[in-house]
Design an enzyme around this catalytic site. Structure first.
Site: not given
Ligand code: AMP
Length: 257
Positions: A12, A14
């Protein structure tokens, strides 16, 4: 065009970024790429969750128009030797325990920007150091992209959503919300008038260390802009933590005030 770079295993958090990108722009690209260069030799690259079919559904429902899911060989052909280092900002916090991590992040994000050519790129506040480093890279290298940062999306009990939460055992999941509770407690104490950063940091570290099974990687309160150490809370600050709980390293943060 809007762009949301991810490593997949979407949740959620993402979806919120994709919805925000769709509000800001008319065509949204989501990249799904588990970037090998941002993982250290003893990190979880090989077992990072890969859930492309579910990711496709979640992205489409949130408003994505196109998914870009390249292979490592497509992103890094033989003899790829150019890297992006955002110095200084990559030294503290996660940079200290994950050498080379932000070099990998910046290099892949700039490559993705150059492939996708977005107007707006959306990132999550959960990765606080990453957002500051990407903004700095965009500014220092005159990258023609507007960086937008969206708030951290949390589970009902406060735990920051993360693709790595699925590694947790039931016992670890039960205590994991105490990470955010500790951050909130320290924020309240600061807002109530405690200005001494050393006292706040040791209280934060003690609260985190009291979580069963937890090992505190760092618990810092730093300048919100430069990420440099502070002695007094005389400017906007970032309280940022990394905690290893079982096999999982979890990060979270709050800003003060
Ligand atoms: P990741 O694929 O999880 O490494 O991150 C992809 C993007 O999603 C990055 O910009 C993260 O900061 C963002 N992201 C990951 N978890 C969250 C979250 N709980 N709330 C908001 N953005 C998130």
């Amino acid at each position: 065009m809007g762009f949301v770079p991810t490593m997949g295993a979407l949740h959620e958090g993402h979806a919120a970024l994709i919805r925000a990108a769709k509000e800001a722009t008319s065509f949204v690209v989501v990249s799904i790429f588990v970037n090998p260069t941002q993982f250290g030799p003893n990190e979880d690259f090989a077992k990072y969750p890969r859930t492309l079919d579910a990711d496709r559904d979640l992205s489409a429902k949130a408003g994505a128009d196109l998914i870009f899911a390249p292979t490592p060989a497509e992103m890094y052909p033989d003899f790829s030797v150019t890297v992006v280092d955002v110095t200084k900002l990559d030294e503290p916090l996660c940079g200290a325990s994950r050498p080379g991590h932000f070099r990998g992040v910046c290099t892949v994000v700039l490559k993705l920007f150059n492939i996708v050519l977005p107007d707006v790129a959306v990132f999550g506040a959960k990765d606080a150091q990453q957002t500051r480093i990407i903004r700095q890279m965009v500014r220092d290298l005159n990258v023609p992209v507007t960086v937008q940062v969206e708030p951290t999306v949390r589970e009902a009990d406060g735990l920051a959503m993360s693709s790595r939460n699925r590694y947790q055992s039931a016992a670890e999941r039960a205590v994991a919300p105490r990470i955010y509770e500790s951050l909130q407690a320290i924020r309240s104490r600061a807002l109530a008038g405690e200005w001494d950063v050393a006292r706040l940091e040791s209280a934060l570290a003690a609260q985190l260390a009291a979580i069963p099974g937890a090992r505190v990687d760092y618990a810092r309160i730093v300048d919100d802009v430069t990420l440099q150490p502070l002695t007094r809370l005389d400017r906007p600050a970032l309280a940022a933590v990394a905690v290893v709980l079982g096999a999982t390293r979890l990060i979270d943060n709050v800003t003060i005030p």
